[in-house]
Design an enzyme around this catalytic site. Structure first.
Site, PDB file in Angstrom:
ATOM      1  CG  HIS A 269      17.390 -37.741  -1.434  1.00 18.76           C
ATOM      2  ND1 HIS A 269      17.425 -38.811  -0.945  1.00 18.76           N
ATOM      3  CD2 HIS A 269      18.626 -37.178  -1.874  1.00 18.76           C
ATOM      4  CE1 HIS A 269      18.688 -39.079  -0.581  1.00 18.76           C
ATOM      5  NE2 HIS A 269      19.391 -38.092  -1.369  1.00 18.76           N
TER       6      HIS A 269
ATOM      7  CE  LYS B 231      14.233 -11.441  -7.107  1.00 18.18           C
ATOM      8  NZ  LYS B 231      14.988 -11.718  -5.789  1.00 18.18           N
TER       9      LYS B 231
ATOM     10  CD  GLU C 269      10.559 -11.990  -6.254  1.00 17.07           C
ATOM     11  OE1 GLU C 269      10.143 -11.467  -5.030  1.00 17.07           O
ATOM     12  OE2 GLU C 269      11.822 -11.774  -6.766  1.00 17.07           O
TER      13      GLU C 269
ATOM     14  CD1 TRP D 200      -0.518  -5.844  -2.800  1.00 16.67           C
ATOM     15  CD2 TRP D 200      -1.143  -6.875  -0.875  1.00 16.67           C
ATOM     16  NE1 TRP D 200      -0.373  -7.338  -2.857  1.00 16.67           N
ATOM     17  CE2 TRP D 200      -0.622  -7.969  -1.593  1.00 16.67           C
ATOM     18  CE3 TRP D 200      -1.383  -7.108   0.487  1.00 16.67           C
ATOM     19  CZ2 TRP D 200      -0.564  -8.889  -1.295  1.00 16.67           C
ATOM     20  CZ3 TRP D 200      -1.490  -8.438   0.920  1.00 16.67           C
ATOM     21  CH2 TRP D 200      -0.763  -9.268  -0.047  1.00 16.67           C
TER      22      TRP D 200
ATOM     23  CB  CYS E 243      -0.935   0.057   1.190  1.00 17.23           C
ATOM     24  SG  CYS E 243      -1.950  -1.524   1.423  1.00 17.23           S
TER      25      CYS E 243
ATOM     26  CD  GLU F  58      17.208 -13.556  -4.645  1.00 19.71           C
ATOM     27  OE1 GLU F  58      16.909 -12.436  -5.144  1.00 19.71           O
ATOM     28  OE2 GLU F  58      16.782 -14.154  -3.621  1.00 19.71           O
TER      29      GLU F  58
ATOM     30  CE  LYS G  53      11.912  -3.140  -3.133  1.00 20.20           C
ATOM     31  NZ  LYS G  53      12.736  -4.162  -3.900  1.00 20.20           N
TER      32      LYS G  53
ATOM     33  CG  ASN H 137      -0.408   1.981   4.029  1.00 19.76           C
ATOM     34  OD1 ASN H 137      -1.422   1.946   3.231  1.00 19.76           O
ATOM     35  ND2 ASN H 137       0.680   2.540   3.477  1.00 19.76           N
ATOM     36  N   GLY H 138      -2.090  -1.483   6.538  1.00 14.01           N
ATOM     37  CA  GLY H 138      -1.845  -2.316   7.830  1.00 14.01           C
ATOM     38  C   GLY H 138      -3.206  -3.372   8.034  1.00 14.01           C
TER      39      GLY H 138
ATOM     40  NE  ARG I 245       4.688   1.402   0.346  1.00 12.38           N
ATOM     41  CZ  ARG I 245       5.371   1.153   1.471  1.00 12.38           C
ATOM     42  NH1 ARG I 245       6.586   1.347   1.403  1.00 12.38           N
ATOM     43  NH2 ARG I 245       4.970   0.824   2.392  1.00 12.38           N
TER      44      ARG I 245
END
Length: 612
Positions: free
Chosen positions: A508, A489, A492, A76, A2, A485, A607, A102-103, A27
């Site tokens: 395995h 990426k 995402e 968001w 947000c 990582e 973000k 926000n929150g 964000r």
């Protein structure tokens, strides 16, 4: 997550708020809205599901508003699906009060039920609307008092802003938990935002609102206080970022710009911390004295997402150089996993923003156990930096792309410095070896530059494999986090399923996934596990999987096993994650770009994650 923006001054607030919200798009959001007090003293607003462009179009065509006092928001979704009704700002029953938030308000349900019994009618499914109605309930001519009484009734982590047509000369903001707010100080005008880039074109002077604080903002200043009204004095921060550092500077996307900024980010993170002889100097900066560092019996590292992967590289570094037990724990699990932490331990908390909710809560738990906390962070004055005993800043500058790139490299570089420093303080590694590693860190920017120059080749590979349905990334030892990582990426920003594995785990289970449409990307640079990785890649090739290898220049075995090779310069094995991740960042970027994805604002992501 947000974005909040507020403005009060003599100019029309609408274009300023829209511009500032656009600078917060990174964000993550799914709807947007704005509310202003117009020239007639009325509170009016417009909201729209989707991108800011839809809000701007709605304001242009039939919804035009203006006013010198206003608030804006990008949402968001948490409570209630993304739509116009659930977008912020939310108003009370009278239409005189608007709230952006926000929150999460954790006790919104009983509050809402109570308000409905009192006759309040709700227009949305959100927890935020409860705030507007509570403020209305408590309002008796003083907006500040009404907000203070409201905050005494709500539980949760939040940042909020309130505007009222009955108090047109002030905005009221408050913060509790890991939802940041900065107050920008202008000349006859004031700004409020969730992050510095939003107000950077308008002012470089700001203060950071801290947890449990309120601020009343007028045209000519502000009053900062605790929730009980106790005044607070705080020094003003002068932001030194160049405005262009938060703009694309000719690159197609922020993410690509930030990938190419990494050589300079490494230089900045090293600057002044390592001398010409390769000796690391951090003592005064981290604010945890050497005697305390010598007494530490174990280290626990925590973080989320990319920061967790960077912390995992740090785990291998610390084990290798400092010879201490080192544990890794996801911050989201730390708080529920009954961690065994005592005062002889050191907890290293990794967070780019310093506001990540799970990481902040993990730090609270560790502090309650009497443990020393070292924060690895990018943002001066952030929540983490205030509650940690010491902070090692990563000096990455603003990162706008949601998918972290230079954040990872700067965090790994910072962890490298700390590991070298700890080894020196505790005398666990030969001085010549420490000097050698330290000196080699200075070669990293040039090595990264070499890889960046292969971007066009990596784009060609991306074009050939972009239709894959899934992808496995494999690494071992200190480059196992590199595989994690790289997979993150790709997931995402391209929305292609990808997983990172410790290569020894392939037999395995994961090897069952391999076929001609599932590439395997292996990190096979020189080091103690190179030959093991080669064997794992040969096993994958035998299952007809396309093979992509990250290898050092001139490695003929890599060339023979791979369909494509991403060549990287050879560096010390302990430094190799910083180099090896670069082609994986570029590969993910180019696949997403070629496929037409929203690289800088991938779906469903934000973000800074400031709610659990």
């Amino acid at each position: 997550m947000c974005g909040i923006v507020g403005y009060i001054g003599e100019r029309d607030s609408v274009p300023i708020i829209l511009d500032s919200l656009a600078r917060l798009e990174y964000r993550g959001y799914d709807s947007a809205g704005i509310a202003v007090i117009d020239a007639h003293g009325a509170l009016t607003g417009t909201k729209a599901e989707g991108k800011l462009s839809r809000l701007a179009e709605r304001l242009k065509n039939g919804g035009r508003i203006s006013g010198c006092v206003g608030v804006g928001h990008t949402r968001w979704a948490t409570h209630g699906r993304p739509n116009d009704a659930n977008a912020h700002p939310h108003m009370d029953c009278t239409g005189n009060i608007a709230v952006v938030h926000n929150g999460i308000i954790e006790n919104y349900a009983p509050l809402r039920a109570r308000l409905m019994e009192l006759g309040h009618v709700f227009q949305s499914e959100t927890d935020t609307e409860v705030l507007a109605h509570l403020i209305e309930l408590h309002y008796d001519g003083d907006l500040e008092v009404a907000v203070r009484k409201t905050l005494a009734e709500v539980n949760g982590a939040y940042a909020l802003g309130v505007i009222s047509s009955d108090n047109p000369d002030e905005l009221v903001f408050a913060r509790n938990g890991a939802s940041p707010l900065v107050i920008g100080i202008g000349d006859g005008e004031m700004y409020v935002a969730s992050d510095t880039p939003a107000i950077l074109p308008y002012t470089r002077r700001e203060i950071i609102l801290q947890e449990g604080e309120m601020v009343v903002v007028g045209r000519n200043g502000y009053r900062l206080m605790r929730y009980d009204g106790t005044p607070i004095a705080r020094d003003v921060i002068n932001v030194t970022w160049d405005v262009t550092s938060a703009e694309k500077s000719g690159y197609k996307h922020f993410m690509l710009k930030e990938i190419f900024e990494q050589p300079n980010v490494i230089k900045e993170t090293l600057a002044g911390r390592i001398d010409e002889d390769g000796h690391v100097h951090l003592g005064a900066e981290i604010a945890i004295d050497d005697d305390r560092l010598r007494q530490i019996s174990k280290i626990a590292i925590t973080g989320c997402g990319t920061a967790y992967h960077a912390g995992m590289v740090g785990m291998y570094l610390l084990r290798s150089l400092v010879k201490l037990p080192v544990e890794m724990e996801l911050a989201s699990e730390f708080r529920y996993g009954d961690p065994v932490i005592d005062p002889t331990a050191l907890v290293i908390a990794m967070s780019q923003s310093g506001e990540t909710a799970d990481t902040i809560e993990a730090v609270r738990i560790a502090k309650d156990a009497g443990t020393s906390i070292l924060g690895i962070c990018n943002v001066l004055g952030s929540h983490l930096t205030r509650i940690a005993d010491g902070t090692l800043y990563t000096r990455g500058g603003p990162e706008i792309g949601v998918a972290a790139t230079k954040t990872y490299v700067s965090q790994v570089t910072a962890m490298t410095l700390f590991s070298l420093y700890m080894a020196k303080v505790r005398g666990t590694v030969d001085a010549q070896r420490l000097k050698e590693i330290g000196a080699n860190t200075k070669l990293l920017p040039a090595s990264v530059d070499v890889i960046l120059n292969t971007s066009d080749y990596i784009r060609d590979v991306a074009r050939k494999i972009r239709k894959m349905r899934s992808c496995l990334f494999i690494g071992r030892y200190i480059n196992y986090p590199t595989a994690l990582e790289g997979a993150l990426k790709l997931k995402e920003i391209s929305y292609i399923h990808a997983e990172g594995y410790a290569a020894g785990e392939m037999k395995h289970g994961p090897i069952a996934l391999l076929d001609t449409e599932t590439p395997v990307i292996g990190i096979m640079t020189d080091g103690r596990v190179r030959d093991k990785i080669l064997s794992n890649l040969m096993e994958s090739k035998a299952r007809e999987a396309p093979i992509i290898v990250v290898a050092n220049h001139g490695d003929e075995e890599a060339r023979s096993v791979a369909d494509y090779v991403f060549w990287v310069p050879k560096v010390d094995e302990l430094l190799s994650p910083i180099v090896n991740v670069i082609p994986l960042q570029l590969l993910a970027y180019h696949i997403a770009d070629i496929e037409g994805k929203d690289v800088d604002q991938p779906r469903n992501l934000a973000k800074t994650v400031t709610v659990e």
